[in-house]
Design a protein around this motif. Structure first.
Motif, PDB file in Angstrom:
ATOM      1  N   ALA A  38       0.828  -1.216   0.000  1.00 30.35           N
ATOM      2  CA  ALA A  38       0.000   0.000   0.000  1.00 30.35           C
ATOM      3  C   ALA A  38       0.857   1.258   0.000  1.00 30.35           C
ATOM      4  CB  ALA A  38      -0.940  -0.015   1.202  1.00 30.35           C
ATOM      5  N   ILE A  39       1.886   1.306   0.844  1.00 26.28           N
ATOM      6  CA  ILE A  39       2.715   2.509   0.936  1.00 26.28           C
ATOM      7  C   ILE A  39       3.556   2.691  -0.326  1.00 26.28           C
ATOM      8  CG2 ILE A  39       4.589   1.332   2.189  1.00 26.28           C
ATOM      9  CD1 ILE A  39       3.493   4.947   2.810  1.00 26.28           C
ATOM     10  N   ALA A  40       4.024   1.594  -0.921  1.00 22.10           N
ATOM     11  CA  ALA A  40       4.822   1.695  -2.145  1.00 22.10           C
ATOM     12  C   ALA A  40       3.967   2.202  -3.299  1.00 22.10           C
ATOM     13  CB  ALA A  40       5.443   0.343  -2.483  1.00 22.10           C
ATOM     14  N   GLU A  41       2.770   1.641  -3.430  1.00 23.50           N
ATOM     15  CA  GLU A  41       1.892   2.073  -4.520  1.00 23.50           C
ATOM     16  C   GLU A  41       1.457   3.523  -4.332  1.00 23.50           C
ATOM     17  OE1 GLU A  41      -1.245  -0.805  -4.597  1.00 23.50           O
ATOM     18  OE2 GLU A  41      -0.084  -2.221  -5.834  1.00 23.50           O
ATOM     19  N   PHE A  42       1.154   3.911  -3.089  1.00 22.47           N
ATOM     20  CA  PHE A  42       0.782   5.305  -2.846  1.00 22.47           C
ATOM     21  C   PHE A  42       1.922   6.250  -3.224  1.00 22.47           C
ATOM     22  CE2 PHE A  42       1.270   9.006  -0.140  1.00 22.47           C
ATOM     23  CZ  PHE A  42       0.123   9.717  -0.490  1.00 22.47           C
ATOM     24  N   THR A  43       3.132   5.913  -2.798  1.00 20.39           N
ATOM     25  CA  THR A  43       4.289   6.780  -3.058  1.00 20.39           C
ATOM     26  C   THR A  43       4.537   6.908  -4.554  1.00 20.39           C
ATOM     27  OG1 THR A  43       5.276   6.092  -0.953  1.00 20.39           O
ATOM     28  CG2 THR A  43       6.729   7.142  -2.566  1.00 20.39           C
ATOM     29  N   LYS A  44       4.486   5.792  -5.275  1.00 22.22           N
ATOM     30  CA  LYS A  44       4.699   5.819  -6.721  1.00 22.22           C
ATOM     31  C   LYS A  44       3.653   6.686  -7.409  1.00 22.22           C
ATOM     32  CE  LYS A  44       4.139   3.670 -11.000  1.00 22.22           C
ATOM     33  NZ  LYS A  44       2.936   3.556 -11.863  1.00 22.22           N
ATOM     34  N   ASN A  45       2.386   6.522  -7.047  1.00 20.14           N
ATOM     35  CA  ASN A  45       1.312   7.296  -7.670  1.00 20.14           C
ATOM     36  C   ASN A  45       1.434   8.789  -7.346  1.00 20.14           C
ATOM     37  OD1 ASN A  45       0.232   4.967  -8.770  1.00 20.14           O
ATOM     38  ND2 ASN A  45      -1.182   4.630  -7.071  1.00 20.14           N
ATOM     39  N   LYS A  46       1.846   9.088  -6.114  1.00 22.99           N
ATOM     40  CA  LYS A  46       2.011  10.486  -5.718  1.00 22.99           C
ATOM     41  C   LYS A  46       3.120  11.148  -6.539  1.00 22.99           C
ATOM     42  CE  LYS A  46       1.373  14.094  -3.011  1.00 22.99           C
ATOM     43  NZ  LYS A  46       0.085  14.830  -2.901  1.00 22.99           N
ATOM     44  N   LEU A  47       4.222  10.458  -6.717  1.00 18.20           N
ATOM     45  CA  LEU A  47       5.325  11.015  -7.503  1.00 18.20           C
ATOM     46  C   LEU A  47       4.894  11.248  -8.950  1.00 18.20           C
ATOM     47  CD1 LEU A  47       8.334   8.950  -6.113  1.00 18.20           C
ATOM     48  CD2 LEU A  47       7.758  11.323  -5.594  1.00 18.20           C
ATOM     49  N   GLU A  48       4.078  10.369  -9.486  1.00 12.80           N
ATOM     50  CA  GLU A  48       3.546  10.574 -10.836  1.00 12.80           C
ATOM     51  C   GLU A  48       2.694  11.832 -10.891  1.00 12.80           C
ATOM     52  OE1 GLU A  48       1.455   7.088 -12.056  1.00 12.80           O
ATOM     53  OE2 GLU A  48       3.243   6.140 -12.913  1.00 12.80           O
ATOM     54  N   GLN A  49       1.844  12.013  -9.869  1.00 12.92           N
ATOM     55  CA  GLN A  49       0.990  13.201  -9.807  1.00 12.92           C
ATOM     56  C   GLN A  49       1.818  14.483  -9.737  1.00 12.92           C
ATOM     57  OE1 GLN A  49      -1.636  12.683  -6.447  1.00 12.92           O
ATOM     58  NE2 GLN A  49      -2.379  10.700  -7.193  1.00 12.92           N
ATOM     59  N   LEU A  50       2.991  14.397  -9.128  1.00  9.02           N
ATOM     60  CA  LEU A  50       3.851  15.563  -8.981  1.00  9.02           C
ATOM     61  C   LEU A  50       4.710  15.802 -10.220  1.00  9.02           C
ATOM     62  CD1 LEU A  50       4.951  15.062  -5.254  1.00  9.02           C
ATOM     63  CD2 LEU A  50       3.413  16.825  -6.150  1.00  9.02           C
ATOM     64  N   GLY A  51       4.524  14.981 -11.246  1.00  7.65           N
ATOM     65  CA  GLY A  51       5.190  15.241 -12.505  1.00  7.65           C
ATOM     66  C   GLY A  51       6.484  14.490 -12.735  1.00  7.65           C
ATOM     67  N   PHE A  52       6.755  13.492 -11.908  1.00  3.11           N
ATOM     68  CA  PHE A  52       7.934  12.646 -12.151  1.00  3.11           C
ATOM     69  C   PHE A  52       7.536  11.590 -13.185  1.00  3.11           C
ATOM     70  CE2 PHE A  52       8.835  14.397  -7.963  1.00  3.11           C
ATOM     71  CZ  PHE A  52      10.172  14.740  -8.065  1.00  3.11           C
ATOM     72  N   ARG A  53       7.878  11.825 -14.434  1.00  2.00           N
ATOM     73  CA  ARG A  53       7.418  10.964 -15.519  1.00  2.00           C
ATOM     74  C   ARG A  53       8.014   9.568 -15.444  1.00  2.00           C
ATOM     75  NH1 ARG A  53       8.329  15.863 -17.806  1.00  2.00           N
ATOM     76  NH2 ARG A  53      10.408  15.233 -18.537  1.00  2.00           N
ATOM     77  N   ASP A  54       9.186   9.453 -14.844  1.00  2.00           N
ATOM     78  CA  ASP A  54       9.863   8.154 -14.790  1.00  2.00           C
ATOM     79  C   ASP A  54       9.661   7.435 -13.460  1.00  2.00           C
ATOM     80  OD1 ASP A  54      10.879   8.319 -17.364  1.00  2.00           O
ATOM     81  OD2 ASP A  54      12.605   9.488 -16.722  1.00  2.00           O
ATOM     82  N   SER A  55       8.607   7.761 -12.739  1.00  2.00           N
ATOM     83  CA  SER A  55       8.340   7.096 -11.462  1.00  2.00           C
ATOM     84  C   SER A  55       7.997   5.629 -11.698  1.00  2.00           C
ATOM     85  CB  SER A  55       7.191   7.796 -10.738  1.00  2.00           C
ATOM     86  OG  SER A  55       6.844   7.115  -9.564  1.00  2.00           O
ATOM     87  N   LYS A  56       8.739   4.737 -11.032  1.00  2.00           N
ATOM     88  CA  LYS A  56       8.536   3.300 -11.235  1.00  2.00           C
ATOM     89  C   LYS A  56       8.507   2.563  -9.901  1.00  2.00           C
ATOM     90  CE  LYS A  56      10.575   2.848 -15.870  1.00  2.00           C
ATOM     91  NZ  LYS A  56      10.761   4.299 -16.125  1.00  2.00           N
TER      92      LYS A  56
END
Length: 417
Positions: free
Chosen positions: A45-63
């Motif tokens: 849950a925490i990993a998926e939340f963090t990844k999705n949040k970084l995507e929302q903040l514009g990190f295109r290469d968030s994996k």
């Protein structure tokens, strides 16, 4: 702070952090609200939340990189993964700097007066499990990198945000795994710390399990048995004598004193009226950076084996449960350390002390890979002040923002064209 002496680009960075201050705080609240206790070590849950949040903040290469389940289970975790996001600047001939923090936490325990997953803000502090150790640094590092977008045309190189979720079980599947798979390839690294000092070295840790085996017998006829607990008693006495000697061994690194040893677990026997045929202990031996882990382990093994020799029929088995190597010291005059020292002086007219720590952290994985690394982040002067790993863990809002500003300006200096 004397604004007249801050260069234009740095002022743009500081202005951006001030404008994003409440988003920074909200991000930390969101992180705290996602349970990530380790054990049991299910970080999905925490990993998926963090990844999705970084995507929302514009990190295109968030994996999100999942670790094989068998590897996670081997270290006692149910699910392990790592989140990596990259920020690249115009020219890629500069260094890669990794900012690493962990989002797994120890279970809340008892004694809380607030919801440990609430992220409540009161008395100018944010409360919750992980607020200080070390979800605050996930938030702080992220917003420090975001602020650099305001001056991206002045920078060269690459930043990698590496957020991992197994620090409480040793970091083998976090930073070490990412380095081995070349998902991050840093020239420099920054790991979680506190915002009133820089840690350039820390102790290592050796965990040994000692099992002594004897033979069961009825307590009415104990001479038919072989008492494992009696043999262990001699071992314990020898180990405690050895522990007193450790105080005479001193580290030359400021902030680190002497090696220590604790026997933290003991078990044995099956009932009051039975000669115990088994006794097991766990040893925690902290290593100063000057010590060789192999020599220390050999020393303890020899001591134990020597003290069971007089007990006929006794068998002893010694297992290495954990070895976390020490790291440092990183040179105080290095550009990595001096960038942080200079920006703390610029912003707060404060001389950041540079010293070692008796703790061990994931920073060692970078140092073992020959990557200069320091510990710096959001928090007070000591873990105790933040109630780290205790009830009512918290971080001061002032320290959260302070760390974000110092990290951002230091990254700017290290990546400036």
């Amino acid at each position: 702070m004397n604004h007249s002496i801050v260069e234009k680009e740095k002022q743009l960075i500081l202005n951006e952090i001030e404008e994003q201050k409440w988003d920074l705080i909200m991000f930390l609240q969101q992180l705290v609200s996602v349970p990530s206790d380790n054990p049991p070590g299910n970080c999905k849950a925490i990993a998926e939340f963090t990844k999705n949040k970084l995507e929302q903040l514009g990190f295109r290469d968030s994996k999100l990189y999942e670790v094989p389940g068998a590897d996670a289970n081997r270290i006692g975790m149910e699910y392990a993964a790592n989140v990596v996001a990259y920020e690249e600047f115009n020219s890629l001939d500069g260094p890669e700097i990794t900012l690493n923090s962990h989002g797994d936490v120890v279970p809340p325990g008892s004694g809380w007066t607030v919801d440990p997953y609430g992220g409540e803000v009161k008395d100018n502090s944010l409360f919750g499990r992980g607020a200080a150790v070390s979800k605050s640094d996930i938030a702080s590092f992220t917003y420090a990198v975001l602020a650099l977008r305001k001056v991206s045309d002045k920078l060269r190189g690459k930043l990698s945000l590496a957020f991992t979720f197994d620090e409480e079980t040793g970091g083998e599947l976090g930073p070490k795994w990412l380095l081995e798979h070349q998902l991050i390839q840093p020239d420099l690294a920054i790991c979680p710390g506190f915002s009133h000092s820089i840690i350039n070295a820390h102790n290592g840790c050796l965990h040994l399990e000692v099992k002594i085996k004897g033979k069961l017998a009825h307590a009415a006829e104990p001479f038919h048995g072989i008492d494992a607990l009696e043999a262990m008693t001699d071992v314990l006495q020898a180990l405690y004598t050895y522990r007193r000697v450790l105080a005479h061994k001193k580290s030359a690194i400021e902030g680190i004193e002497s090696p220590t040893m604790v026997i933290g677990l003991i078990s044995g026997g099956i009932n009051t009226n039975v000669v115990p045929d088994k006794c097991t202990i766990r040893i925690d031996r902290r290593l100063i950076p000057e010590e060789d882990p192999k020599l220390v382990e050999d020393e303890i093994r020899n001591l134990i084996e020597l003290n069971v020799q007089s007990h006929n029929g006794i068998e002893v088995e010694i297992s290495n449960v954990l070895l976390a190597k020490s790291f440092g010291p990183v040179e105080k005059n290095s550009s990595l350390i001096q960038s942080f020292v200079n920006n703390a002086k610029l912003l707060y007219n404060e001389e950041l002390p540079v010293h070692g720590s008796p703790l061990y952290t994931d920073a060692r994985h970078f140092y073992e890979a020959d990557i200069p690394v320091i510990l710096f982040g959001a928090g007070p002067k000591t873990l105790l002040e933040a109630n780290g790993h205790r009830a009512n863990e918290h971080v001061k809002i002032e320290d959260l923002v302070r760390a974000t500003k110092i990290v951002a300006l230091s990254l700017y200096d290290l990546l400036k064209k």
